[in-house]
Design a protein around this motif. Structure first.
Motif, mmCIF file in Angstrom:
data_model
loop_
_atom_site.group_PDB
_atom_site.id
_atom_site.type_symbol
_atom_site.label_atom_id
_atom_site.label_comp_id
_atom_site.label_asym_id
_atom_site.label_seq_id
_atom_site.Cartn_x
_atom_site.Cartn_y
_atom_site.Cartn_z
ATOM 1 N N VAL A 32 0.854 -1.201 0.000
ATOM 2 C CA VAL A 32 0.000 0.000 0.000
ATOM 3 C C VAL A 32 0.886 1.246 0.000
ATOM 4 O O VAL A 32 2.050 1.191 0.394
ATOM 5 N N LEU A 33 0.284 2.363 -0.384
ATOM 6 C CA LEU A 33 0.975 3.648 -0.250
ATOM 7 C C LEU A 33 0.614 4.239 1.104
ATOM 8 O O LEU A 33 -0.521 4.094 1.565
ATOM 9 N N THR A 34 1.572 4.889 1.740
ATOM 10 C CA THR A 34 1.290 5.528 3.017
ATOM 11 C C THR A 34 1.905 6.929 3.053
ATOM 12 O O THR A 34 2.883 7.202 2.359
ATOM 13 N N ASP A 35 1.321 7.771 3.903
ATOM 14 C CA ASP A 35 1.844 9.137 4.102
ATOM 15 C C ASP A 35 2.961 9.141 5.131
ATOM 16 O O ASP A 35 3.685 10.122 5.261
ATOM 17 N N ASP A 36 3.057 8.052 5.907
ATOM 18 C CA ASP A 36 3.916 8.066 7.098
ATOM 19 C C ASP A 36 5.363 7.659 6.774
ATOM 20 O O ASP A 36 5.617 6.504 6.422
ATOM 21 N N PRO A 37 6.311 8.571 6.950
ATOM 22 C CA PRO A 37 7.700 8.222 6.664
ATOM 23 C C PRO A 37 8.389 7.456 7.801
ATOM 24 O O PRO A 37 9.547 7.061 7.674
ATOM 25 N N THR A 38 7.674 7.240 8.912
ATOM 26 C CA THR A 38 8.303 6.602 10.067
ATOM 27 C C THR A 38 8.092 5.085 10.039
ATOM 28 O O THR A 38 6.985 4.615 9.802
ATOM 29 N N VAL A 39 9.187 4.358 10.308
ATOM 30 C CA VAL A 39 9.095 2.892 10.380
ATOM 31 C C VAL A 39 9.051 2.515 11.853
ATOM 32 O O VAL A 39 9.874 2.983 12.644
ATOM 33 N N ARG A 40 8.097 1.655 12.229
ATOM 34 C CA ARG A 40 7.990 1.223 13.628
ATOM 35 C C ARG A 40 8.245 -0.278 13.686
ATOM 36 O O ARG A 40 7.530 -1.064 13.062
ATOM 37 N N ILE A 41 9.313 -0.664 14.375
ATOM 38 C CA ILE A 41 9.637 -2.090 14.443
ATOM 39 C C ILE A 41 10.043 -2.497 15.864
ATOM 40 O O ILE A 41 10.404 -1.646 16.681
ATOM 41 N N ASN A 42 10.028 -3.794 16.103
ATOM 42 C CA ASN A 42 10.398 -4.366 17.391
ATOM 43 C C ASN A 42 11.864 -4.059 17.718
ATOM 44 O O ASN A 42 12.707 -4.022 16.819
ATOM 45 N N GLU A 43 12.157 -3.910 19.014
ATOM 46 C CA GLU A 43 13.537 -3.608 19.430
ATOM 47 C C GLU A 43 14.541 -4.701 19.043
ATOM 48 O O GLU A 43 15.737 -4.458 18.949
ATOM 49 N N CYS A 44 14.024 -5.922 18.824
ATOM 50 C CA CYS A 44 14.918 -7.040 18.514
ATOM 51 C C CYS A 44 14.863 -7.429 17.027
ATOM 52 O O CYS A 44 15.289 -8.512 16.631
#
Ligand code: PLP
Ligand code: COI
Length: 340
Positions: A35-47
């Motif tokens: 999908v296309l998103t407006d959000d440039p931030t990636v959110r991922i698990n600490e590990c």
């Protein structure tokens, strides 16, 4: 979509977030739809595998506005294939070629106002990348991955445009024999940063890396392949298993042949660099950047083309490649992907 305020005439090579980017996730053994998103931030698990063990590969390609108003991407299929090979080498699920091309099309089409105008000479630089998003603590490949593709408008990679640059022969290696130098993995670039900063603090523009096994042959810089031109106008490019197979270099060798130049891919010794008439770096970001001087531990190797301008043969190749990319010269079959 209103055009953001971009100073088209003074674009360098810097990141700025634009309207839309593409994201797709790999989970439970399969790719979900992107999908296309407006959000440039990636959110991922600490590990996440990318954070712990650097499991990441990427690509770089450009989209242009042509003189007659079309929007085109230069050889994105080649980037799709190279990223496929890179992913395999790092035990990651390759992004299917169709998904890669779909991401290019969607991001370019959704960000038309961010593509530099033809007259500016700039391009929309596209950065596809694939990384391990799932947690891993033992050393092994992750189970989950994310593929993203964003764009950013760019001009010249080097600050003085196409003025010749000075390189230093690096004391560091960017790749190991039988390692990952031939794939586009972020880890290779992390490896090169200390060499890059050292070269810069000593007043050089870039490094010339040598072959890691014997340190006698020329490999590449941290972000581009080499082209050399003999006095007889033969184009020579280094052959090695530990350099990135540059799409620009392969395109330029094809162009050179079609212009009637003889070409050769072979190991190039450091000690023969001074025998060439011209030298240059080539890559998506660099296009062609002339090399005027190489400094090998205090010993200066000055190319006859000098420090003022690009030599005549590289200039001919540069103008032909730019013409093909910007739609003023007819492209070989399949090199240009038009995006509506
Ligand atoms: N070599 C390295 C190490 C690179 O990072 C790049 C840039 O992608 C290149 C060469 C040039 O490759 P390409 O022409 O495919 O951009
Ligand atoms: C490119 O030319 O696309 C690259 O990835 C090189 C990088 C140093 C910007």
């Amino acid at each position: 979509m209103a055009n953001a305020k971009v100073d088209w005439a003074n674009l360098g090579f810097a990141y700025q977030p634009i309207s839309k980017r593409y994201v797709a996730n790999y989970k439970d053994g399969k790719w979900g739809s992107g999908v296309l998103t407006d959000d440039p931030t990636v959110r991922i698990n600490e590990c996440a595998g990318i954070l712990q063990y650097c499991q990441e590969v990427f690509e770089g390609l450009k989209a242009y506005k042509t003189k007659d108003g079309r929007i085109v991407a230069f050889r994105p299929d080649m980037n799709a294939e190279r990223m496929y090979d890179s992913a395999k080498r790092l035990e990651m699920p390759p992004v299917p070629k169709d998904m890669f091309l779909e991401a290019v099309d969607q991001v370019v089409a959704a960000n038309k106002d961010w593509i530099p105008p033809f007259e500016s000479g700039g391009a929309l630089y596209l950065r596809p990348y694939l990384f391990a998003s799932g947690p891993v603590i033992g050393v092994k490949p992750s189970d989950e991955y994310q593929f993203r593709l964003f764009g950013t408008p760019v001009g010249s990679y080097f600050k003085n445009g196409i003025k010749p640059i000075t390189l230093c022969v690096s004391d560091f290696d960017r790749a190991a024999p039988h390692g990952t130098g031939h794939i586009k993995a972020g880890l290779n670039y992390a490896m090169s940063l200390h060499a890059y900063m050292t070269a810069h603090s000593n007043g050089f523009d870039e490094n010339m890396f040598l072959d890691p096994a014997t340190r006698t042959y020329v490999e590449e810089t941290g972000g581009a392949n080499f082209l050399f031109v003999t006095e007889e106008h033969k184009i020579v490019t280094p052959k090695s298993d530990s350099i990135l197979p540059s799409i620009t270099r392969r395109s330029l060798m094809h162009i050179a042949e079609s212009l009637g130049y003889e070409t050769e891919q072979r190991p190039v010794r450091l000690r023969e660099v001074g025998d060439f008439a011209e030298a240059g770096l080539c890559g998506t970001a660099a296009v062609i950047c002339p090399v005027g001087k190489v400094v090998d531990h205090g010993k200066e190797i000055c190319l006859p083309s000098g420090m003022e301008k690009m030599g005549p043969v590289l200039t001919k190749l540069y103008e032909t490649l730019r013409g093909i990319q910007l739609g003023t010269i007819e492209a070989p079959e399949g090199w240009i992907r038009e995006i509506k």
